[in-house]
Design a protein around this motif. Structure first.
Motif, mmCIF file in Angstrom:
data_model
loop_
_atom_site.group_PDB
_atom_site.id
_atom_site.type_symbol
_atom_site.label_atom_id
_atom_site.label_comp_id
_atom_site.label_asym_id
_atom_site.label_seq_id
_atom_site.Cartn_x
_atom_site.Cartn_y
_atom_site.Cartn_z
ATOM 1 N N LYS A 195 -32.138 25.385 -24.019
ATOM 2 C CA LYS A 195 -31.321 24.295 -23.495
ATOM 3 C C LYS A 195 -31.186 24.384 -21.983
ATOM 4 O O LYS A 195 -31.126 23.356 -21.283
ATOM 5 N N CYS A 196 -31.154 25.615 -21.454
ATOM 6 C CA CYS A 196 -31.029 25.826 -20.011
ATOM 7 C C CYS A 196 -32.367 25.765 -19.284
ATOM 8 O O CYS A 196 -32.428 26.025 -18.071
ATOM 9 N N GLY A 197 -33.432 25.433 -20.000
ATOM 10 C CA GLY A 197 -34.727 25.226 -19.355
ATOM 11 C C GLY A 197 -35.588 26.464 -19.191
ATOM 12 O O GLY A 197 -36.618 26.412 -18.511
ATOM 13 N N HIS A 198 -35.209 27.582 -19.800
ATOM 14 C CA HIS A 198 -36.009 28.810 -19.677
ATOM 15 C C HIS A 198 -37.155 28.782 -20.677
ATOM 16 O O HIS A 198 -36.992 28.383 -21.826
ATOM 17 N N ARG A 199 -38.318 29.261 -20.234
ATOM 18 C CA ARG A 199 -39.500 29.301 -21.097
ATOM 19 C C ARG A 199 -40.120 30.700 -21.152
ATOM 20 O O ARG A 199 -40.940 30.968 -22.016
ATOM 21 N N LYS A 200 -39.720 31.598 -20.239
ATOM 22 C CA LYS A 200 -40.296 32.940 -20.182
ATOM 23 C C LYS A 200 -39.155 33.956 -20.335
ATOM 24 O O LYS A 200 -38.301 34.081 -19.464
ATOM 25 N N ILE A 201 -39.196 34.671 -21.469
ATOM 26 C CA ILE A 201 -38.080 35.535 -21.842
ATOM 27 C C ILE A 201 -38.539 36.995 -21.931
ATOM 28 O O ILE A 201 -39.598 37.288 -22.487
ATOM 29 N N GLY A 202 -37.712 37.919 -21.384
ATOM 30 C CA GLY A 202 -38.002 39.341 -21.473
ATOM 31 C C GLY A 202 -36.874 40.091 -22.165
ATOM 32 O O GLY A 202 -35.790 39.547 -22.391
ATOM 33 N N ILE A 211 -40.428 32.042 -30.196
ATOM 34 C CA ILE A 211 -41.642 31.300 -30.552
ATOM 35 C C ILE A 211 -41.270 29.970 -31.201
ATOM 36 O O ILE A 211 -41.847 28.917 -30.905
ATOM 37 N N ARG A 212 -40.284 30.000 -32.097
ATOM 38 C CA ARG A 212 -39.825 28.764 -32.747
ATOM 39 C C ARG A 212 -39.330 27.751 -31.731
ATOM 40 O O ARG A 212 -39.505 26.530 -31.905
ATOM 41 N N CYS A 213 -38.718 28.252 -30.637
ATOM 42 C CA CYS A 213 -38.177 27.363 -29.603
ATOM 43 C C CYS A 213 -39.211 27.017 -28.535
ATOM 44 O O CYS A 213 -38.874 26.381 -27.523
ATOM 45 N N GLY A 214 -40.455 27.414 -28.760
ATOM 46 C CA GLY A 214 -41.519 27.054 -27.821
ATOM 47 C C GLY A 214 -41.501 27.856 -26.531
ATOM 48 O O GLY A 214 -41.993 27.377 -25.500
ATOM 49 N N PHE A 238 -42.591 35.185 -25.105
ATOM 50 C CA PHE A 238 -41.906 36.469 -25.214
ATOM 51 C C PHE A 238 -42.970 37.566 -25.257
ATOM 52 O O PHE A 238 -43.128 38.278 -26.234
ATOM 53 N N HIS A 239 -43.716 37.682 -24.148
ATOM 54 C CA HIS A 239 -44.864 38.586 -24.106
ATOM 55 C C HIS A 239 -44.447 40.048 -24.228
ATOM 56 O O HIS A 239 -43.355 40.444 -23.792
ATOM 57 N N GLU A 240 -45.328 40.864 -24.785
ATOM 58 C CA GLU A 240 -45.059 42.294 -24.911
ATOM 59 C C GLU A 240 -44.869 42.945 -23.547
ATOM 60 O O GLU A 240 -44.082 43.882 -23.401
#
Length: 323
Positions: free
Chosen positions: A166-173, A190-193, A196-198
């Motif tokens: 919702k806050c516009g983030h696409r790259k998560i660690g 992944i479900r939220c598009g 979440f790379h290793e």
């Protein structure tokens, strides 16, 4: 030191009745007036139960063994204080020891059991034998042998992922100890598009190290970085926020941060830390003690499990990239 025998003579009841009231085993064996008088005298003269004598007589003491990890995390300290309050209300005395599944302390468990504890609340249930003959409540770990109180990792992962989306983030660690949360976070991001790379997941057996942020930078040198970091717990998140500042970056402008536990320091940090709460320490302690007391009273009950309700507490450590 005053004894049960002395209190019995002062109140005019049997010693067995005094013992039953003070141990809360049969609180209604005397009239409410006599019970109140017994408790007042015990408090006035600082009555202390003789756990050794009780253990010799019954094979069990009025002690409850509490096994928790090191208290460097304020969350653990708050929880232990809440456990003491909850057990005292049941006229049980907690006996605390520090241990964990990863690096068990040799002889620690044997020493605890030698005290003839009446039951145990533990974060290290895997160290216990199958034939243990006392009630056990496993905290955090869903051990199928015992009653358990667990956090809802699946729901919290969904809440975090949907909030960051919702806050516009696409790259998560993720920084911290790898457990079920990383599995569910992988599924939910992944479900939220989202990605979440290793290489954006830095785990360690020591989840108290702020050096995890430095390792994230090293692993991704010359590559893109996540815009949001999910941290194993609030205590570590606050350390990492400081480390981000020391490296010349900003929270939340360069890195948004989300922790777990909602410790008291989280609301007072600058910026305030967004975090996942599983309830107050008193609520969690009450759930564990209630399970244990039910098991002591009804040993044949089917296995019980309490899944704590998770709630995302929104503060200022997450940037809204849609604005």
């Amino acid at each position: 030191m005053i004894r049960c025998k002395d209190i019995a003579e002062m109140v005019g009841v049997s010693r067995q009745a005094v013992t039953a009231v003070l141990n809360n085993s049969r609180p209604n064996c005397v009239s409410p007036e006599k019970r109140s008088e017994i408790l007042k005298i015990a408090a006035k003269y600082n009555y202390r139960p003789n756990h050794a004598a009780l253990a010799l007589k019954t094979g069990k003491s009025n002690l409850i063994g509490i096994v928790m990890p090191p208290w460097h995390n304020p969350y653990i300290a708050e929880l232990c204080m809440a456990l003491q309050r909850a057990l005292t209300a049941w006229n049980y005395t907690p006996f605390f020891t520090i241990d964990n599944n990863l690096n068990p302390v040799p002889g620690n468990l044997e020493q605890l059991l030698s005290l003839q504890v009446a039951g145990m609340i533990t974060v290290a249930s895997s160290l216990l034998p199958d034939n243990i003959d006392i009630p056990v409540v496993s905290y955090f770990i869903d051990d199928p042998r015992f009653d358990s109180v667990c956090i809802d990792s699946h729901t919290s992962s969904r809440q975090i992922s949907e909030y960051l989306q919702k806050c516009g983030h696409r790259k998560i660690g993720y920084l911290g100890f790898a457990d079920m949360r990383t599995k569910f976070l992988s599924e939910e991001t992944i479900r939220c598009g989202m990605e979440f790379h290793e290489r954006w997941q830095v785990s360690t057996p020591n989840p108290s190290s702020e050096n995890l942020f430095d390792r994230l930078l090293e692993l991704n040198s010359g590559k893109d970085l996540p815009t949001a970091l999910i941290i194993h717990n609030d205590a570590l998140a606050l350390k990492i926020m400081r480390r981000i500042h020391d490296r010349g970056c900003r929270v939340p402008e360069d890195f948004s941060i989300i922790g777990y536990d909602n410790i008291s320091h989280s609301a007072n940090s600058v910026p305030g830390l967004t975090t996942v709460s599983s309830g107050t320490s008193d609520k969690i302690a009450s759930a564990m003690v209630s399970l244990l007391m039910n098991r002591l009273k009804n040993p044949q009950l089917p296995r019980q499990k309490i899944l704590l309700k998770s709630e995302l507490i929104e503060r200022e450590s997450v940037a809204d990239l849609t604005k």
